[in-house]
Design an enzyme around this catalytic site. Structure first.
Site: not given
Length: 549
Positions: A114, A195, A216-217, A219
């Site tokens: 990423k 993301s 993070t939450s 993704s």
């Protein structure tokens, strides 16, 4: 929108190999029966077998994967940049193999990472933003360093929601100004989710063995779901975040996104472990003696497990999600038939309160203010002289390529408006309040009260509570929306969230450090359903390993 630094070198390391026959192969084997796996589903084991037999080389793999990226990237925009050094690295790994040095089961296989995961090379680490273009880190991220040590080839950087979806309140998943809008492959203009959008699409389409994402939450879990692949969101601290652009030290984690549970487990094995540069990893109960995540991939992985269903969470889905609920109920039967005990109504007792609070978001925002400043201070070069979030916001609002104000800086505005960072006196009480929603009022409480090994949820609902407490989750393909599903757009109106054929997943959630057990459960479910192979994309690639090598 793909930044080409290099194209195919010539000549290739090896000449083309026929499918079968006798003779002398590049590594000295003879009478070799070769199989060229289709890259859309090729596993690490299948690729490694071909490399070992000398049917194709790592350079051949790089050429094949880059050809596939070139074929589809102008449509789906999932790769920001191809590593100009990938061919030289592949040649070196081929030479090592020919001299009897194979570093492990992933030696010579290309992987994508990423765009917020640091590499000390010719590629950018900019989270999709022009603010960090040209900024250079002092070292590889630890996860990339470990991939290189295991003999993997860093093939390139995948596109992502800019700043890992931590900028705009009115943005769209998978958009950043460097790469444009990423789309998934199952419906035109399909929302890839975020993301780790590009990592999900690239892994699905066989543009590398697999990809790394960050979460993070949601993704890793959500883009994996939308692209019909497996995603492992590890316990915070199992994988190092060193030299990865941060959001929250309490929630950030790096994990694999792959087409099979076993391949994801192999990559997790390669990147996990303690790192003195990330003190969260020093809290791991394993030290350097990790569980064998690959060995956990057994068909008996669900046998004698107690698995709970938090019905109060599932009941928050609206009527348009009925196909997800129906597929989930069928999955419950599969899991029960595999030997698990299903425990109903293992509810998250604080879930209603969670849905009506902004405390967890305030904690993450306070972390970001502190953690991004710390990251910027460690850059070796910082062309735009960015020191903190205020500097980043100012640059973004003044740079026309950042599409402001059409895409706002609302998340940053709220964070800065709160006036706290993670060293403020107000922070710790907020953090403790937030933990309740994941611990006693959430996953930890449900696991403890009902003596569960895991909880299962539709992936669409699986990420937020584990995020708060840094616990692991694994998503596996579950199904797709049926014919006749009404098309539903995202709030911005540029992406399609629901439509016929768009995939969804099921997630296994467990306590911190329970990846070994969760991998076993996910593998057993995957092998009984093999749902990934039953879905159809609207776009398919023509180029493959056989046509390139």
């Amino acid at each position: 929108m793909l930044h080409w630094s290099v194209w195919f070198p010539a000549p290739f390391l090896y000449t083309a190999i026929t499918v079968s026959g006798s003779g002398s192969w590049p590594n000295g084997t003879t009478d070799c029966q070769c199989v060229f796996p289709s890259l859309i589903e090729a596993t690490a084991a299948e690729l490694q077998e071909g490399l070992t037999k000398g049917c194709f080389s790592s350079v051949d793999l790089v050429n094949a994967y880059v050809t596939r990226i070139h074929e589809v990237n102008s449509t789906l925009h999932m790769v920001l940049e191809v590593n100009p050094d990938a061919w030289d690295i592949a040649r070196q790994l081929d030479l090592q193999r020919n001299h009897g040095l194979v570093r492990g089961p992933l030696h010579g296989l290309p992987i994508l990472v990423k765009g917020n995961i640091g590499t000390e090379d010719k590629m950018e680490t900019a989270a999709g933003s022009y603010a960090l273009v040209g900024a250079k880190q002092a070292a590889d991220s630890t996860v990339v360093k470990r991939l290189r040590q295991e003999g993997l080839i860093i093939l390139g950087k995948t596109s992502l929601s800019e700043w890992a979806n931590f900028r705009s309140l009115n943005g769209s998943d998978g958009w950043n100004p460097q790469g444009g809008q990423t789309y998934a492959a199952y419906y035109p203009k399909q929302n890839p989710s975020g993301s780790s959008s590009g990592s999900g699409v690239a892994a699905d389409l066989g543009l590398a063995l697999a990809a790394l994402g960050t979460e993070t939450s949601g993704s890793i879990l959500l883009p994996s779901e939308n692209s019909n692949i497996v995603g492992i969101k590890p316990t915070v601290g199992l994988t190092s975040r060193y030299m990865v652009i941060p959001i929250s030290q309490r929630q950030d984690t790096i994990g694999p996104m792959a087409r099979t549970v076993k391949d994801a487990a192999m990559i997790l094995q390669a990147i996990a472990g303690p790192d003195e540069n990330d003190n969260y990893t020093l809290a791991s109960p394993f030290g350097s003696r990790l569980p064998n995540y690959v060995a956990a991939c057994k068909s008996s992985g669900l046998k004698e497990k107690r698995i709970g269903i938090p019905r109060n969470v599932i009941n928050t889905l609206n009527a348009s999600s009925e196909p997800i609920v129906s597929a989930f109920e069928a999955a419950v039967s599969v899991i029960s038939e595999a030997g698990a005990t299903i425990v109903e109504d293992t509810n998250f007792t604080g879930y209603d309160a969670y849905l009506n609070t902004l405390i967890p978001q305030a904690v993450v925002a306070a972390d970001f203010i502190s953690d991004i400043a710390s990251y910027l201070s460690k850059l070796r070069t910082n062309p735009n002289n960015l020191q903190n979030l205020e500097d980043i916001r100012r640059f973004t609002q003044q740079e026309p390529l950042e599409d402001y104000p059409s895409r706002d800086t609302g998340i940053w505005d709220l964070a800065l408006g709160n006036g706290i960072n993670n060293t403020s006196p107000e922070f710790w009480p907020l953090h403790l309040q937030s933990l309740y929603y994941g611990e006693e009022g959430g996953l930890t409480g449900a696991l403890s009260r009902h003596k569960l090994d895991a909880v299962i949820l539709p992936t669409a609902l699986a990420s937020d509570i584990p995020a708060i407490i840094g616990s692991p989750a694994i998503t596996v393909p579950l199904g797709a929306f049926p014919e006749g599903t009404p098309v539903e757009y995202n709030p911005r109106g540029n992406l399609i969230k629901k439509a016929p054929g768009i995939p969804f997943g099921i997630s296994f959630l467990g306590p911190r450090w329970s990846e070994e057990s969760l991998i076993g459960m996910a593998y057993a479910f995957e092998q009984r359903t093999l749902m990934r192979n039953k879905l159809q994309r609207y776009i398919e690639l023509r180029s493959d390993l056989r046509s390139i090598s």
